[in-house]
Design an enzyme around this catalytic site. Structure first.
Site, PDB file in Angstrom:
ATOM      1  N   ASP A 220       0.860  -1.185   0.000  1.00 41.58           N
ATOM      2  CA  ASP A 220       0.000   0.000   0.000  1.00 41.58           C
ATOM      3  C   ASP A 220       0.893   1.231   0.000  1.00 41.58           C
ATOM      4  OD1 ASP A 220      -1.954  -1.862   0.264  1.00 41.58           O
ATOM      5  OD2 ASP A 220      -2.808  -1.068   2.116  1.00 41.58           O
ATOM      6  N   HIS A 293       4.468  -7.436   0.028  1.00 44.46           N
ATOM      7  CA  HIS A 293       4.205  -8.743  -0.558  1.00 44.46           C
ATOM      8  C   HIS A 293       4.968  -8.891  -1.876  1.00 44.46           C
ATOM      9  CE1 HIS A 293       0.574  -9.596   2.079  1.00 44.46           C
ATOM     10  NE2 HIS A 293       0.799  -8.298   2.300  1.00 44.46           N
ATOM     11  N   SER A 412       8.442   3.477   4.288  1.00 52.71           N
ATOM     12  CA  SER A 412       9.672   3.427   3.505  1.00 52.71           C
ATOM     13  C   SER A 412       9.315   3.288   2.028  1.00 52.71           C
ATOM     14  CB  SER A 412      10.567   2.282   3.974  1.00 52.71           C
ATOM     15  OG  SER A 412      11.864   2.425   3.437  1.00 52.71           O
TER      16      SER A 412
END
Length: 447
Positions: A220, A293, A412
């Site tokens: 996200d 992911h 990050s």
């Protein structure tokens, strides 16, 4: 007699008597010292010499004709010249130290403002975006950001009493727009520390993985930049570039190094000209879901850990500091997917020195390096390397599309650098908010 009933001090003396006394005290050379005959009056406790003179002039009329007795002044002791010189030096050093402490901050601010304006004029003259100069970059890299990040990591891992959790987590959620309804545990009381709250898991089914797209979003976040990476310099944001070689490190094999092709071309697995290198940069804000992911089905073969800086990777800093991703600490995995070369990089940042990869227990990031503030590795090629395809035990590690890879503490950046057919088209725009599993692009003619 009045002097005995009022406080004794010079400010109570009559002007005429005081002037006479002061003149006599400052002109000892004009008076001859004469011994006083007869018994001398004993001074009362607490009386001042000037008051004694006052009594002589005012209370006793006969004392006007009496000669004054002056003490012989003390002769000044001869001092050592070396001690006088040392004292002079100490005085000079003290004065200069006070001067510097008082005016140095103002001078630094003036110098910084002048340097800032000169760099702005240079960028406008050359038609380039406003970026940091070499001096500004060195000053920024010299800040103790690693020490700050370790302190923040320690603070975030501290146990938080249940009574304070709604206030602390509630303030954080309101400040960074955290959507706690998507979390697996939406109650504040479930998280023992800020670190647990940052890395909260999502509920099952909240993120749907697009099985039709060849490449999906790994996290996200916000899309900073994307596009072709066929040249040696590619953009981290619009108009600000960085080097692929400095970012990834040297080529893996001597065969690639001796091929005579450019670095970008040597990375590709397909040499028939049907493919091209692409890149995509996704920034995770502090309020976003902090786990990342796998964007596709691929096999990592090598891991490189670059222990660099911990600079901020926010969009503003990324647009101001060239080569930001090459300076920061990062964990890089290189391997192969069905279209050729594939790399997946988790970039650390301020307060995000700790990057955890679930499959790689040996990885240790944000290590303590002491108080070596401002000291940096002389080359971006200083890194730890681990060959994942040559481990004696266990099958080769593979990732499926949407598999959980690791987590950040705070926000990050994820950088994807991959090989794909030339008809690969992105489905995103710069600045777009994207979520895990959404399509990043497609291959034209197969969508």
């Amino acid at each position: 007699m009045v002097s005995y009933f009022v406080p004794r001090g010079r400010f109570l003396l009559k002007a005429g008597n005081l002037r006479q006394v002061v003149q006599q005290q400052h002109q000892p050379a004009q008076l001859q010292l004469q011994p006083i005959k007869g018994p001398q009056p004993q001074p009362q406790n607490g009386s001042l010499p000037v008051v004694r003179h006052f009594r002589q002039f005012s209370s006793n009329p006969a004392s006007k004709e009496a000669p004054l007795h002056h003490r012989r002044p003390h002769q000044k002791q001869q001092s050592n010249p070396s001690q006088e010189l040392a004292q002079v030096r100490r005085n000079i050093l003290s004065r200069w130290t006070g001067f510097l402490l008082r005016w140095a901050p103002m001078g630094i601010c003036v110098f910084g403002a002048i340097e800032w304006q000169l760099q702005k004029q240079r960028c406008e003259r050359d038609g380039q975006p406003r970026t940091a100069s070499e001096l500004q970059s060195r000053i920024y890299c010299s800040l103790p950001l690693r020490i700050l990040s370790r302190c923040w990591g320690w603070l975030a891992a501290c146990y938080l009493p249940p009574s304070l959790r709604p206030y602390v987590y509630g303030w954080y959620s309101n400040t960074f727009n955290v959507n706690l309804s998507e979390a697996q545990y939406p109650e504040y009381e479930h998280y023992n520390s800020l670190a647990e709250f940052f890395t909260r898991p999502l509920r099952e089914g909240v993120r749907t993985i697009n099985q039709e797209a060849p490449l999906v979003s790994p996290a996200d976040g916000k899309v900073l930049h994307f596009g072709s990476a066929s040249d040696s310099l590619i953009e981290q944001v619009k108009g600000v570039n960085y080097s692929i070689e400095d970012f990834l490190g040297p080529l893996q094999t001597l065969e690639q190094a001796n091929s005579g092709a450019s670095y970008a071309q040597a990375l590709k697995k397909q040499n028939d000209g049907s493919t091209e290198l692409y890149q995509c940069v996704i920034y995770l804000a502090p309020g976003d879901y902090h786990r990342f992911h796998s964007p596709a089905a691929w096999t990592p073969t090598i891991r490189r850990h670059f222990s660099g800086e911990l600079l901020s990777v926010s969009p503003k800093v990324a647009g101001w500091l060239p080569g930001l991703f090459c300076l920061n600490e990062r964990v890089l995995y290189m391997g192969q997917w069905k279209h050729g070369f594939f790399s997946y990089t988790a970039v650390g940042a301020t307060n995000v020195g700790s990057v955890e990869i679930y499959m790689d227990a040996e990885l240790k990031t944000n290590r303590w390096t002491g108080f070596n503030v401002g000291k940096h590795p002389p080359s971006t090629y200083e890194y730890d390397e681990l060959a994942l395809d040559k481990e004696p035990t266990g099958p080769p590690k593979e990732f499926g599309k949407g598999d959980l890879v690791g987590q950040f503490n705070m926000g990050s950046t994820i950088v994807l650098l991959f090989e794909a057919p030339k008809n690969f088209k992105f489905d995103i725009v710069a600045g777009q908010k994207i979520r895990v599993g959404e399509s990043l692009g497609h291959i034209a003619g197969t969508k």
